[in-house]
Scaffold this active site. Structure first.
Site, PDB file in Angstrom:
ATOM      1  N   GLU A 151       0.858  -1.179   0.000  1.00  0.00           N
ATOM      2  CA  GLU A 151       0.000   0.000   0.000  1.00  0.00           C
ATOM      3  C   GLU A 151       0.896   1.232   0.000  1.00  0.00           C
ATOM      4  O   GLU A 151       1.814   1.353   0.807  1.00  0.00           O
ATOM      5  CB  GLU A 151      -0.918  -0.005   1.231  1.00  0.00           C
ATOM      6  CG  GLU A 151      -1.869   1.176   1.243  1.00  0.00           C
ATOM      7  CD  GLU A 151      -3.137   0.943   2.073  1.00  0.00           C
ATOM      8  OE1 GLU A 151      -3.411  -0.211   2.443  1.00  0.00           O
ATOM      9  OE2 GLU A 151      -3.851   1.935   2.326  1.00  0.00           O
ATOM     10  N   ARG A 152       0.620   2.133  -0.947  1.00  0.00           N
ATOM     11  CA  ARG A 152       1.432   3.353  -1.106  1.00  0.00           C
ATOM     12  C   ARG A 152       2.897   3.025  -1.378  1.00  0.00           C
ATOM     13  O   ARG A 152       3.801   3.758  -0.957  1.00  0.00           O
ATOM     14  CB  ARG A 152       1.317   4.264   0.121  1.00  0.00           C
ATOM     15  CG  ARG A 152      -0.101   4.575   0.553  1.00  0.00           C
ATOM     16  CD  ARG A 152      -0.949   5.087  -0.573  1.00  0.00           C
ATOM     17  NE  ARG A 152      -2.336   5.317  -0.160  1.00  0.00           N
ATOM     18  CZ  ARG A 152      -3.283   5.687  -1.021  1.00  0.00           C
ATOM     19  NH1 ARG A 152      -3.012   5.854  -2.305  1.00  0.00           N
ATOM     20  NH2 ARG A 152      -4.504   5.889  -0.591  1.00  0.00           N
ATOM     21  N   GLU A 275     -10.467   4.726   9.465  1.00  0.00           N
ATOM     22  CA  GLU A 275     -10.738   4.439   8.048  1.00  0.00           C
ATOM     23  C   GLU A 275     -11.353   3.059   7.862  1.00  0.00           C
ATOM     24  O   GLU A 275     -10.969   2.303   6.970  1.00  0.00           O
ATOM     25  CB  GLU A 275      -9.444   4.575   7.219  1.00  0.00           C
ATOM     26  CG  GLU A 275      -8.859   5.973   7.266  1.00  0.00           C
ATOM     27  CD  GLU A 275      -7.679   6.191   6.311  1.00  0.00           C
ATOM     28  OE1 GLU A 275      -6.891   5.258   6.132  1.00  0.00           O
ATOM     29  OE2 GLU A 275      -7.569   7.303   5.768  1.00  0.00           O
ATOM     30  N   ARG A 308      -1.989   3.494  17.023  1.00  0.00           N
ATOM     31  CA  ARG A 308      -1.989   4.709  16.194  1.00  0.00           C
ATOM     32  C   ARG A 308      -3.115   5.674  16.571  1.00  0.00           C
ATOM     33  O   ARG A 308      -4.235   5.256  16.889  1.00  0.00           O
ATOM     34  CB  ARG A 308      -2.110   4.346  14.719  1.00  0.00           C
ATOM     35  CG  ARG A 308      -0.892   3.614  14.220  1.00  0.00           C
ATOM     36  CD  ARG A 308      -1.078   3.185  12.800  1.00  0.00           C
ATOM     37  NE  ARG A 308      -0.584   4.106  11.811  1.00  0.00           N
ATOM     38  CZ  ARG A 308      -1.246   4.480  10.725  1.00  0.00           C
ATOM     39  NH1 ARG A 308      -2.479   4.070  10.523  1.00  0.00           N
ATOM     40  NH2 ARG A 308      -0.687   5.269   9.845  1.00  0.00           N
ATOM     41  N   ARG A 319     -11.672  17.495  10.583  1.00  0.00           N
ATOM     42  CA  ARG A 319     -10.822  16.299  10.650  1.00  0.00           C
ATOM     43  C   ARG A 319      -9.526  16.573  11.416  1.00  0.00           C
ATOM     44  O   ARG A 319      -9.017  15.695  12.133  1.00  0.00           O
ATOM     45  CB  ARG A 319     -10.513  15.807   9.226  1.00  0.00           C
ATOM     46  CG  ARG A 319      -9.503  14.695   9.202  1.00  0.00           C
ATOM     47  CD  ARG A 319      -9.363  14.082   7.822  1.00  0.00           C
ATOM     48  NE  ARG A 319      -8.180  13.220   7.772  1.00  0.00           N
ATOM     49  CZ  ARG A 319      -7.733  12.632   6.681  1.00  0.00           C
ATOM     50  NH1 ARG A 319      -8.362  12.802   5.529  1.00  0.00           N
ATOM     51  NH2 ARG A 319      -6.664  11.871   6.712  1.00  0.00           N
ATOM     52  N   LYS A 343       0.966  10.686  13.704  1.00  0.00           N
ATOM     53  CA  LYS A 343       1.545  11.231  12.464  1.00  0.00           C
ATOM     54  C   LYS A 343       2.059  12.644  12.720  1.00  0.00           C
ATOM     55  O   LYS A 343       1.489  13.370  13.537  1.00  0.00           O
ATOM     56  CB  LYS A 343       0.494  11.257  11.355  1.00  0.00           C
ATOM     57  CG  LYS A 343       0.185   9.876  10.789  1.00  0.00           C
ATOM     58  CD  LYS A 343      -0.689   9.945   9.547  1.00  0.00           C
ATOM     59  CE  LYS A 343      -1.007   8.535   9.053  1.00  0.00           C
ATOM     60  NZ  LYS A 343      -1.822   8.512   7.823  1.00  0.00           N
ATOM     61  N   ASP A 348      -2.710  14.284   7.482  1.00  0.00           N
ATOM     62  CA  ASP A 348      -2.241  13.032   6.891  1.00  0.00           C
ATOM     63  C   ASP A 348      -1.038  13.208   5.966  1.00  0.00           C
ATOM     64  O   ASP A 348      -1.199  13.173   4.753  1.00  0.00           O
ATOM     65  CB  ASP A 348      -3.395  12.386   6.105  1.00  0.00           C
ATOM     66  CG  ASP A 348      -3.023  11.013   5.586  1.00  0.00           C
ATOM     67  OD1 ASP A 348      -1.957  10.519   5.964  1.00  0.00           O
ATOM     68  OD2 ASP A 348      -3.806  10.443   4.805  1.00  0.00           O
ATOM     69  N   GLU A 370       5.230   9.482  13.854  1.00  0.00           N
ATOM     70  CA  GLU A 370       5.240   8.618  12.664  1.00  0.00           C
ATOM     71  C   GLU A 370       5.430   9.520  11.454  1.00  0.00           C
ATOM     72  O   GLU A 370       4.631  10.427  11.222  1.00  0.00           O
ATOM     73  CB  GLU A 370       3.905   7.857  12.553  1.00  0.00           C
ATOM     74  CG  GLU A 370       3.761   7.051  11.267  1.00  0.00           C
ATOM     75  CD  GLU A 370       2.405   6.328  11.123  1.00  0.00           C
ATOM     76  OE1 GLU A 370       1.843   5.861  12.137  1.00  0.00           O
ATOM     77  OE2 GLU A 370       1.910   6.250   9.982  1.00  0.00           O
ATOM     78  N   GLU A 376       3.834   9.210  -0.686  1.00  0.00           N
ATOM     79  CA  GLU A 376       2.448   9.136  -1.146  1.00  0.00           C
ATOM     80  C   GLU A 376       1.949  10.477  -1.676  1.00  0.00           C
ATOM     81  O   GLU A 376       1.308  10.545  -2.719  1.00  0.00           O
ATOM     82  CB  GLU A 376       1.553   8.679   0.024  1.00  0.00           C
ATOM     83  CG  GLU A 376       0.075   8.720  -0.310  1.00  0.00           C
ATOM     84  CD  GLU A 376      -0.821   8.290   0.844  1.00  0.00           C
ATOM     85  OE1 GLU A 376      -0.295   7.945   1.922  1.00  0.00           O
ATOM     86  OE2 GLU A 376      -2.049   8.298   0.665  1.00  0.00           O
ATOM     87  N   HIS A 503      -4.250  18.588   0.764  1.00  0.00           N
ATOM     88  CA  HIS A 503      -5.158  17.548   0.288  1.00  0.00           C
ATOM     89  C   HIS A 503      -5.988  17.948  -0.937  1.00  0.00           C
ATOM     90  O   HIS A 503      -7.196  17.703  -0.986  1.00  0.00           O
ATOM     91  CB  HIS A 503      -6.087  17.078   1.411  1.00  0.00           C
ATOM     92  CG  HIS A 503      -6.117  15.578   1.502  1.00  0.00           C
ATOM     93  ND1 HIS A 503      -6.275  14.780   0.397  1.00  0.00           N
ATOM     94  CD2 HIS A 503      -5.975  14.734   2.567  1.00  0.00           C
ATOM     95  CE1 HIS A 503      -6.239  13.504   0.789  1.00  0.00           C
ATOM     96  NE2 HIS A 503      -6.041  13.443   2.092  1.00  0.00           N
ATOM     97  N   TRP A 526     -12.940  13.288   2.280  1.00  0.00           N
ATOM     98  CA  TRP A 526     -11.994  12.658   1.371  1.00  0.00           C
ATOM     99  C   TRP A 526     -11.897  13.449   0.062  1.00  0.00           C
ATOM    100  O   TRP A 526     -11.312  12.971  -0.901  1.00  0.00           O
ATOM    101  CB  TRP A 526     -12.410  11.197   1.085  1.00  0.00           C
ATOM    102  CG  TRP A 526     -12.037  10.265   2.204  1.00  0.00           C
ATOM    103  CD1 TRP A 526     -11.329  10.579   3.324  1.00  0.00           C
ATOM    104  CD2 TRP A 526     -12.332   8.861   2.310  1.00  0.00           C
ATOM    105  NE1 TRP A 526     -11.168   9.474   4.129  1.00  0.00           N
ATOM    106  CE2 TRP A 526     -11.778   8.400   3.535  1.00  0.00           C
ATOM    107  CE3 TRP A 526     -13.007   7.941   1.502  1.00  0.00           C
ATOM    108  CZ2 TRP A 526     -11.885   7.078   3.961  1.00  0.00           C
ATOM    109  CZ3 TRP A 526     -13.101   6.613   1.936  1.00  0.00           C
ATOM    110  CH2 TRP A 526     -12.550   6.196   3.147  1.00  0.00           C
TER     111      TRP A 526
HETATM  112  O1  GCW Z   1      -2.355   8.411   4.167  1.00  0.00           O
HETATM  113  C1  GCW Z   1      -3.368   7.475   4.314  1.00  0.00           C
HETATM  114  C2  GCW Z   1      -3.179   6.530   3.169  1.00  0.00           C
HETATM  115  C3  GCW Z   1      -3.685   5.145   3.444  1.00  0.00           C
HETATM  116  C4  GCW Z   1      -3.105   4.674   4.776  1.00  0.00           C
HETATM  117  C5  GCW Z   1      -3.570   5.622   5.868  1.00  0.00           C
HETATM  118  C6  GCW Z   1      -2.979   5.268   7.222  1.00  0.00           C
HETATM  119  C7  GCW Z   1      -2.420   2.487   5.440  1.00  0.00           C
HETATM  120  O2  GCW Z   1      -3.799   7.072   2.040  1.00  0.00           O
HETATM  121  O3  GCW Z   1      -3.276   4.316   2.384  1.00  0.00           O
HETATM  122  O4  GCW Z   1      -3.453   3.344   5.070  1.00  0.00           O
HETATM  123  O5  GCW Z   1      -3.135   6.920   5.572  1.00  0.00           O
HETATM  124  O6  GCW Z   1      -1.973   5.857   7.579  1.00  0.00           O
HETATM  125  O7  GCW Z   1      -3.506   4.427   7.919  1.00  0.00           O
END
Ligand code: GCW
Length: 691
Positions: A151-152, A275, A308, A319, A343, A348, A370, A376, A503, A526
């Site tokens: 993923e990513r 998510e 997380r 958000r 994060k 994000d 993180e 990405e 975003h 989103w």
């Molecule tokens: O940035 C987003 C990504 C998802 C990712 C999510 C996360 C693993 O688009 O692909 O999923 O964050 O950090 O959980």
């Protein structure tokens, strides 16, 4: 053909073959570890009682193979040397002593000495160097799935070959371990946080055991991401409620099984109620209930839970506020072996975000940052964006907790009674020959390790070291390329999302601009318009006290500084404010003019990166030169794509012209709006399809 022509052709063929040979030799696979092997081994002795460990044998072999100096090397594990993975290197005449309280510390010392050799920082007689890491756990997070996809991931498929394991061990595992150890990374989460329950099946665990055994001598502990509903999905229980006795019993048995196979197993990483993933809230429990249940089960074995804080719901609340709202009330409720993984920014991994207000807001909880190494949201494996600059920006930011403490200080527990510190990076590694797709993106893997090791290193120092080791120590290459790397994050922000925009990416794959994307029926949070809020009055998200009040999640004086459009740092202007198009900024120009000029400047600088790379041709091997040139060229085209898309799209709202001294757009907005990029896992061939 004359004999001279024949001769010339022969010479050219030989030169061509020689070049082709060199070219193959530099496919990027060796990363920053490009030392030449000695013809005869250097003199290395292991002193003291702990002679026999595999880790010490590796340290000895690395130095015997690659140390070029005249000095004898003596390795020792001793109690009076630095602990916690730290080490001491001391030169006394013709002897260099490398010591640590642990064998892994000695291995780190060996890599440090070799790095000094490669970067020309040799020790003078009598000199002593001591180092110890800033963070206890320096951990990569792989978002790798059991089916081999990532993923990513933008660098091929997963390096973990689950189909072949445990019988066959890919040579990549050892190379991976070595590269990580060389920069001090000591832990890895093998699988995606969007975790499959099957990851904990007996079969998979035996495969994990085989990987763990390969990584162990290099000091790397293995962790797994777990799906919170595994007791239901794999164990067949009717519930995964963390307070249910059967559920706890199931986890206890599973964890015992894991530790029987992997005695030094690190623990679990959990993405819960985020998510769409399952979590304790499905049963009316809190994140602390969920994390603590797993922590209690892991504690007798020395395991850790990384839980997380990346949580948000499609609610009315901003958000950017939600993680704080959910987690701060839980401060002090987590067990000692839980670390809450946050994060760097509140949304994000955007091109630029202010630091997450959770740093400095939970003094009775272990919090870890993180970062996302995989790009990405920053041009994936096409654009060159050196991320140390961005990570330093976060680590060095003052949270103003208790009168003043940086994100680094808070997460290293300099200001609290907590002890376990950690930093995570979402890996950019795949099975492509140069590991990261883009040769220059290796710098981000390298930089992540170096910053975990010492968060005081400067981005410049890390960039220089990387370039010297990975390409050449020729100053004509290092100096300009270092400048390029140090500028690259700002440049990318300028052509993508300047002044706090965020975003506004194309839906789902996040490559390229789509500020207009407004898919019907989709969660508003989103979609780009939720974030940029463009209208005839202005642009940006109002997070002031009269807006979503996200500013109040920061300690004073930050809350007040961010809240006032006149004191808010201009790089975050549109993050915190809905700003009128004609608002006058510090340079005397309006917000609209600044927006346009910044997009144009970003695109111009990206084009200059390509020119600069062309000048670097004499210093780079042909293969990496050509691969990078393609990427730089695409990056500059993408920058124009971003610029034209965003300037023209926002002009529809501003109802003001793009300043006359900006060149004419290359693309028509309508064409860009009709273009749809269909990519899942990016390959170089996709570059041809872009505008
Ligand atoms: O940035 C987003 C990504 C998802 C990712 C999510 C996360 C693993 O688009 O692909 O999923 O964050 O950090 O959980």
């Amino acid at each position: 053909m004359t004999s001279v022509q024949l001769m010339m052709r022969y010479v050219l063929t030989v030169v061509g073959l020689a070049l082709a040979f060199l070219l193959r030799a530099e496919d990027g696979h060796r990363l920053w570890l490009r030392m030449e092997r000695n013809a005869a081994p250097a003199e290395v002795r292991v002193a003291g009682p702990a002679k026999k460990t595999v880790t010490l044998a590796i340290a000895r072999e690395e130095l015997a193979d690659f140390w070029k100096g005249e000095e004898r090397l003596v390795l020792s594990v001793s109690d009076d040397a630095p602990g916690r993975d730290g080490f001491r290197i001391r030169r006394r005449g013709q002897e260099i002593q490398l010591s640590s309280a642990s064998d892994i510390g000695v291995l780190y010392a060996a890599y440090a000495l070799l790095r000094r050799q490669q970067t020309g920082q040799l020790l003078s007689d009598g000199q002593t160097v001591e180092e110890s890491p800033s963070y206890d756990l320096r951990i990569l997070n792989h978002w790798d799935n059991p089916d081999g996809t990532v993923e990513r991931g933008y660098a091929g498929r997963s390096i973990w070959k689950w189909d072949e394991l445990p019988g066959k061990l890919s040579p990549l595992y050892r190379e991976y371990a070595r590269a990580n150890a060389s920069v001090g990374i000591n832990a890895t989460v093998l699988n995606n946080v969007n975790a499959k329950a099957e990851m904990l099946s007996g079969d998979m665990l035996r495969k994990v055991m085989a990987i763990a055994a390969t990584l162990r001598p290099y000091g790397i502990r293995v962790f797994l991401s777990v799906n919170f509903a595994t007791p239901k999905l794999l164990g067949g229980l009717p519930t995964a409620d963390p307070l249910d006795a059967e559920v706890r019993k199931w986890w206890t048995g599973k964890v015992e099984e894991i530790y029987r196979l992997i005695p030094d197993f690190g623990g679990f990483l959990v993405k819960a109620n985020s998510e769409g993933t399952p979590g304790p809230q499905d049963y009316g429990r809190t994140h602390a209930d969920g994390a603590n249940m797993l922590a209690d089960v892991l504690a007798p074995h020395g395991g850790v839970v990384m839980w997380r804080a990346f949580v948000y719901q499609p609610s009315n609340s901003d958000r950017a506020c939600q993680a704080y709202e959910e987690f701060v009330p839980l401060d002090g409720c987590f067990r000692d072996n839980v670390i809450v993984q946050v994060k760097n920014g509140p949304i994000d991994f955007q091109p630029r975000e202010p630091f997450s207000p959770l740093f400095g807001a939970m003094p009775h909880t272990q919090i870890m940052p993180e970062f996302q190494i995989t790009q990405e949201y920053l041009g994936q494996s096409i654009h060159t964006v050196f991320l140390a600059t961005m990570w330093k920006d976060c680590l060095d930011a003052d949270t103003y907790y208790d009168g003043g403490a940086t994100v680094a200080a808070v997460t290293q527990h300099k200001v609290s009674e907590k002890s376990l510190s950690a930093m995570a990076g979402v890996s950019n590694i795949g099975d492509t020959v140069n590991w990261t797709g883009n040769d220059m993106a290796q710098a981000n893997w390298y930089a992540f390790g170096r910053l975990c090791w010492n968060s005081h290193y400067t981005a410049r120092q890390i960039a220089e070291e990387f370039l010297q080791q990975t390409f050449t120590d020729d100053e004509r290459f290092v100096a300009p390329m270092c400048q390029l790397l140090l500028r690259s994050w700002n440049v990318a922000v300028d052509y993508m999302m300047p002044m706090g925009l965020h975003h506004i990416f194309a839906f789902s794959h996040h490559y390229g601009p789509e500020p207009w994307c407004n898919l019907e029926g989709m969660r508003p949070d989103w979609l780009p318009p939720y974030y940029h809020q463009a209208d005839s009055a202005g642009l940006g998200f109002d997070r002031t006290r009269s807006g979503s009040d996200a500013v109040s999640q920061y300690h004073e004086p930050l809350a007040t500084i961010y809240n006032d459009v006149h004191t808010c740092p201009e790089e975050y202007l549109l993050w915190f404010h809905h700003v009128p198009w004609d608002f006058v900024m510090s340079d005397g120009l309006t917000m609209w003019e600044n927006l346009c000029y910044t997009y144009y400047r970003g695109a111009e600088e990206a084009a200059r990166f390509t020119d600069l790379w062309r000048e670097m041709r004499p210093y780079v091997d042909a293969e990496r030169y050509a691969a990078m040139l393609k990427r730089f060229e695409r990056q500059s085209k993408d920058a124009v794509w971003w610029r034209d898309a965003c300037a023209q799209y926002f002009a529809r709202f501003s109802a003001r012209p793009i300043p006359a001294d900006c060149t004419k757009p290359v693309h028509l907005l309508q064409d860009l709006m009709e273009f749809h990029l269909d990519i899942d896992n990016y390959t170089a061939a996709d570059m041809e399809k872009l505008p």
